[in-house]
Design a protein around this motif. Sequence first.
Motif, PDB file in Angstrom:
ATOM      1  N   THR A 214       0.844  -1.187   0.000  1.00 46.21           N
ATOM      2  CA  THR A 214       0.000   0.000   0.000  1.00 46.21           C
ATOM      3  C   THR A 214       0.881   1.240   0.000  1.00 46.21           C
ATOM      4  N   ALA A 215       0.680   2.105  -0.972  1.00 48.34           N
ATOM      5  CA  ALA A 215       1.487   3.314  -1.109  1.00 48.34           C
ATOM      6  C   ALA A 215       0.701   4.534  -0.635  1.00 48.34           C
ATOM      7  N   ARG A 216       1.389   5.409   0.082  1.00 51.09           N
ATOM      8  CA  ARG A 216       0.774   6.643   0.553  1.00 51.09           C
ATOM      9  C   ARG A 216       1.782   7.773   0.424  1.00 51.09           C
ATOM     10  N   LEU A 217       1.297   8.912  -0.067  1.00 49.62           N
ATOM     11  CA  LEU A 217       2.157  10.073  -0.193  1.00 49.62           C
ATOM     12  C   LEU A 217       2.397  10.661   1.194  1.00 49.62           C
ATOM     13  N   THR A 218       3.652  10.812   1.553  1.00 52.24           N
ATOM     14  CA  THR A 218       4.000  11.412   2.834  1.00 52.24           C
ATOM     15  C   THR A 218       4.682  12.760   2.645  1.00 52.24           C
ATOM     16  N   GLY A 219       4.750  13.206   1.416  1.00 49.58           N
ATOM     17  CA  GLY A 219       5.317  14.496   1.076  1.00 49.58           C
ATOM     18  C   GLY A 219       5.123  14.731  -0.402  1.00 49.58           C
ATOM     19  N   PRO A 220       5.405  15.942  -0.895  1.00 48.51           N
ATOM     20  CA  PRO A 220       5.210  16.229  -2.326  1.00 48.51           C
ATOM     21  C   PRO A 220       6.008  15.320  -3.245  1.00 48.51           C
TER      22      PRO A 220
ATOM     23  N   ARG B 117     -18.119   4.043  -9.433  1.00 48.67           N
ATOM     24  CA  ARG B 117     -16.800   3.863  -8.834  1.00 48.67           C
ATOM     25  C   ARG B 117     -16.302   5.211  -8.327  1.00 48.67           C
ATOM     26  N   ARG B 118     -15.400   5.173  -7.364  1.00 47.16           N
ATOM     27  CA  ARG B 118     -14.875   6.412  -6.786  1.00 47.16           C
ATOM     28  C   ARG B 118     -13.374   6.294  -6.561  1.00 47.16           C
ATOM     29  N   VAL B 119     -12.723   7.441  -6.569  1.00 40.81           N
ATOM     30  CA  VAL B 119     -11.290   7.523  -6.298  1.00 40.81           C
ATOM     31  C   VAL B 119     -11.097   7.863  -4.824  1.00 40.81           C
ATOM     32  N   ASP B 120     -10.249   7.114  -4.148  1.00 41.36           N
ATOM     33  CA  ASP B 120     -10.005   7.327  -2.719  1.00 41.36           C
ATOM     34  C   ASP B 120      -8.726   8.147  -2.557  1.00 41.36           C
ATOM     35  N   LEU B 121      -8.859   9.474  -2.626  1.00 42.00           N
ATOM     36  CA  LEU B 121      -7.695  10.346  -2.519  1.00 42.00           C
ATOM     37  C   LEU B 121      -7.161  10.418  -1.099  1.00 42.00           C
ATOM     38  N   GLU B 122      -8.040  10.209  -0.122  1.00 36.62           N
ATOM     39  CA  GLU B 122      -7.575  10.219   1.259  1.00 36.62           C
ATOM     40  C   GLU B 122      -6.618   9.064   1.517  1.00 36.62           C
ATOM     41  N   ARG B 123      -6.957   7.882   0.988  1.00 42.52           N
ATOM     42  CA  ARG B 123      -6.094   6.717   1.154  1.00 42.52           C
ATOM     43  C   ARG B 123      -4.743   6.938   0.482  1.00 42.52           C
ATOM     44  N   LEU B 124      -4.749   7.657  -0.633  1.00 42.84           N
ATOM     45  CA  LEU B 124      -3.515   7.949  -1.355  1.00 42.84           C
ATOM     46  C   LEU B 124      -2.653   8.958  -0.605  1.00 42.84           C
TER      47      LEU B 124
ATOM     48  N   VAL C 123      -4.184  18.702  -2.383  1.00 41.99           N
ATOM     49  CA  VAL C 123      -5.483  18.351  -2.963  1.00 41.99           C
ATOM     50  C   VAL C 123      -6.419  17.898  -1.846  1.00 41.99           C
ATOM     51  N   PRO C 124      -7.618  18.460  -1.750  1.00 39.96           N
ATOM     52  CA  PRO C 124      -8.560  18.037  -0.702  1.00 39.96           C
ATOM     53  C   PRO C 124      -8.891  16.562  -0.806  1.00 39.96           C
ATOM     54  N   ALA C 125      -9.035  15.900   0.329  1.00 40.35           N
ATOM     55  CA  ALA C 125      -9.297  14.461   0.343  1.00 40.35           C
ATOM     56  C   ALA C 125     -10.633  14.118  -0.286  1.00 40.35           C
ATOM     57  N   ASP C 126     -11.596  15.076  -0.295  1.00 36.83           N
ATOM     58  CA  ASP C 126     -12.921  14.791  -0.856  1.00 36.83           C
ATOM     59  C   ASP C 126     -13.052  15.225  -2.310  1.00 36.83           C
ATOM     60  N   ALA C 127     -11.939  15.593  -2.960  1.00 36.73           N
ATOM     61  CA  ALA C 127     -11.986  15.967  -4.376  1.00 36.73           C
ATOM     62  C   ALA C 127     -12.367  14.758  -5.222  1.00 36.73           C
ATOM     63  N   ARG C 128     -12.992  15.007  -6.356  1.00 36.83           N
ATOM     64  CA  ARG C 128     -13.431  13.919  -7.240  1.00 36.83           C
ATOM     65  C   ARG C 128     -12.275  13.330  -8.041  1.00 36.83           C
ATOM     66  N   GLY C 129     -11.169  14.050  -8.109  1.00 37.58           N
ATOM     67  CA  GLY C 129     -10.007  13.560  -8.841  1.00 37.58           C
ATOM     68  C   GLY C 129      -8.863  14.536  -8.687  1.00 37.58           C
ATOM     69  N   LEU C 130      -7.712  14.149  -9.200  1.00 34.80           N
ATOM     70  CA  LEU C 130      -6.547  15.026  -9.147  1.00 34.80           C
ATOM     71  C   LEU C 130      -6.589  16.010 -10.313  1.00 34.80           C
ATOM     72  N   PRO C 131      -6.402  17.295 -10.053  1.00 35.43           N
ATOM     73  CA  PRO C 131      -6.414  18.277 -11.145  1.00 35.43           C
ATOM     74  C   PRO C 131      -5.146  18.170 -11.982  1.00 35.43           C
ATOM     75  N   VAL C 132      -5.319  18.022 -13.297  1.00 35.62           N
ATOM     76  CA  VAL C 132      -4.161  17.868 -14.186  1.00 35.62           C
ATOM     77  C   VAL C 132      -4.270  18.835 -15.355  1.00 35.62           C
ATOM     78  N   ASP C 133      -3.125  19.136 -15.958  1.00 36.84           N
ATOM     79  CA  ASP C 133      -3.132  19.960 -17.161  1.00 36.84           C
ATOM     80  C   ASP C 133      -3.188  19.070 -18.396  1.00 36.84           C
ATOM     81  N   GLU C 134      -3.011  19.672 -19.566  1.00 32.21           N
ATOM     82  CA  GLU C 134      -3.143  18.913 -20.816  1.00 32.21           C
ATOM     83  C   GLU C 134      -2.018  17.912 -21.031  1.00 32.21           C
TER      84      GLU C 134
ATOM     85  N   VAL D 278      -8.036   8.347 -11.725  1.00 35.38           N
ATOM     86  CA  VAL D 278      -7.763   9.333 -10.686  1.00 35.38           C
ATOM     87  C   VAL D 278      -7.834  10.769 -11.209  1.00 35.38           C
ATOM     88  N   THR D 279      -7.805  10.955 -12.529  1.00 36.08           N
ATOM     89  CA  THR D 279      -7.893  12.301 -13.099  1.00 36.08           C
ATOM     90  C   THR D 279      -9.332  12.763 -13.279  1.00 36.08           C
TER      91      THR D 279
END
Length: 461
Positions: free
Chosen positions: A117-123, A275-282, A289-300, A316-317
């Motif tokens: 299980t991977a989790r971001l602990t910093g940028p 289906r849903r993306v679990d950003l809090e778990r990530l 990025v807020p944990a309740d966001a629907r996805g990660l904001p990305v550019d083109e 996740v996007t």
Amino acid sequence: MVAPTVSTPDAVVIGMGPAGEEVAGRLADAGWDVVGIDERLVGGECPYWGCIPSKIMVRAGNLVTDAHRVPGSAGISRVQSDWRPVVRHVRAATDDWDDKVAVDRFTTRGGRFLRGTARLTGPNEVCVSGPDDGGTETLLRPRRALVLAVGARPSVPPVPGLAGTPYWTNHDLVEAAELPESLLVLGGGAIALELGQAVQRFGCQVTVLEAQSRLLPQEEPEAADLLMRVLTTEGIEIHTGIEAVSVSRQGGRFTVVCRRGERLSAERLLVATGRRVDLERLGASALGVPADARGLPVDERLRVLGAPGVWAVGDVTGKGAFTHMAMYQADVAVRGILGQGGRPAEYHAVPRVTFTDPEIGAVGLTEAQARTRGLAVRTAVADLAASGRGLVHGAGNDGFIKLVAADQVLVGATAAGPTGGEILGLLTLAVQARVPLAELRATNWAYPTFHRVVGDALNAL
């Protein structure tokens, strides 16, 4: 507590579904030191529970129904359906839900794989916990790229009583060695209808409950009307605009009580409500990025906004939970990471197919979406069954072509019918390339084909 192992590879890819595996493999091919991480099976949802095994089930159900269509068209038939060959086919296609081949496919390209299980602990830091719960952790600090491809999980509605029951998701149904005698399905989207129709054709009595006013609520209403007619004719009980207020299980049966007072019961309950993306778990908050966001904001270029050196691809996007979308985005991301340039991601011609019988293929905007955007919309619908190929096809020829046009190009289209997903190819190209309507009208469509009905719809515009 064991001190974590620290590693600084060139790239880390979290999530080894179709998109993650593609990115990780291609970066490894380029000579990068790449670590791919997944707590589940390498290859993701598609090869083990989604695209492939579910379509095996759909194909099997179609064969049963085609055999039933022989009388009146080609002679006499007796049909005895049997779920066991379907089970064998699914287990062979998934390697019995074993990903050794997929893991080896990646590692032989030079990549390293971590199960955990991977989790971001910093940028720019990832903590990986091993599956053995023994306190083993690995800290990864990628030097050149971090790619997030974590996919999505089944979304379970907060219906009182549901969480305490042994309800099924698509995973459970796909893995089922035997079918129940009856099945309640929460949801009226693609997964619900594909699996529901497939098992109904093998003798399982299916009841579908959709909270919104129609089936496939994201598609054209004509598609919902067509499937409602076909599926109910096949014996599926469908309730739309219905809200479940409680779920219980007693005596080996599920009971769903609805707000209008209906009480529906079956041996099994399938939850297929999206289906849903679990950003809090990530740990997406590490990127701001807020944990309740629907996805990660990305550019083109699929770079996560505000997070240098971080890319995201796939579900996740929030750009569409499709394998083909994930692979498309993976290509854009890899080219960007490697500095190869090329076209950025575009989303005006996203294709999607619901593999029911009839198939519902769609691309771009629906009529309602186009009008919401303020476009000067023109539409046309042509009947597939009334075409020359429809006459030839006979039983099972239900379908239509709907075109949505604005500014002398197609901005959306739906192809419903026996080969709706295949007809969609030419419509996707037309929307993607913004082919002028005049050019499409000048096309010489082969006769007698289903795709010729596209020409009929163009003439109706």
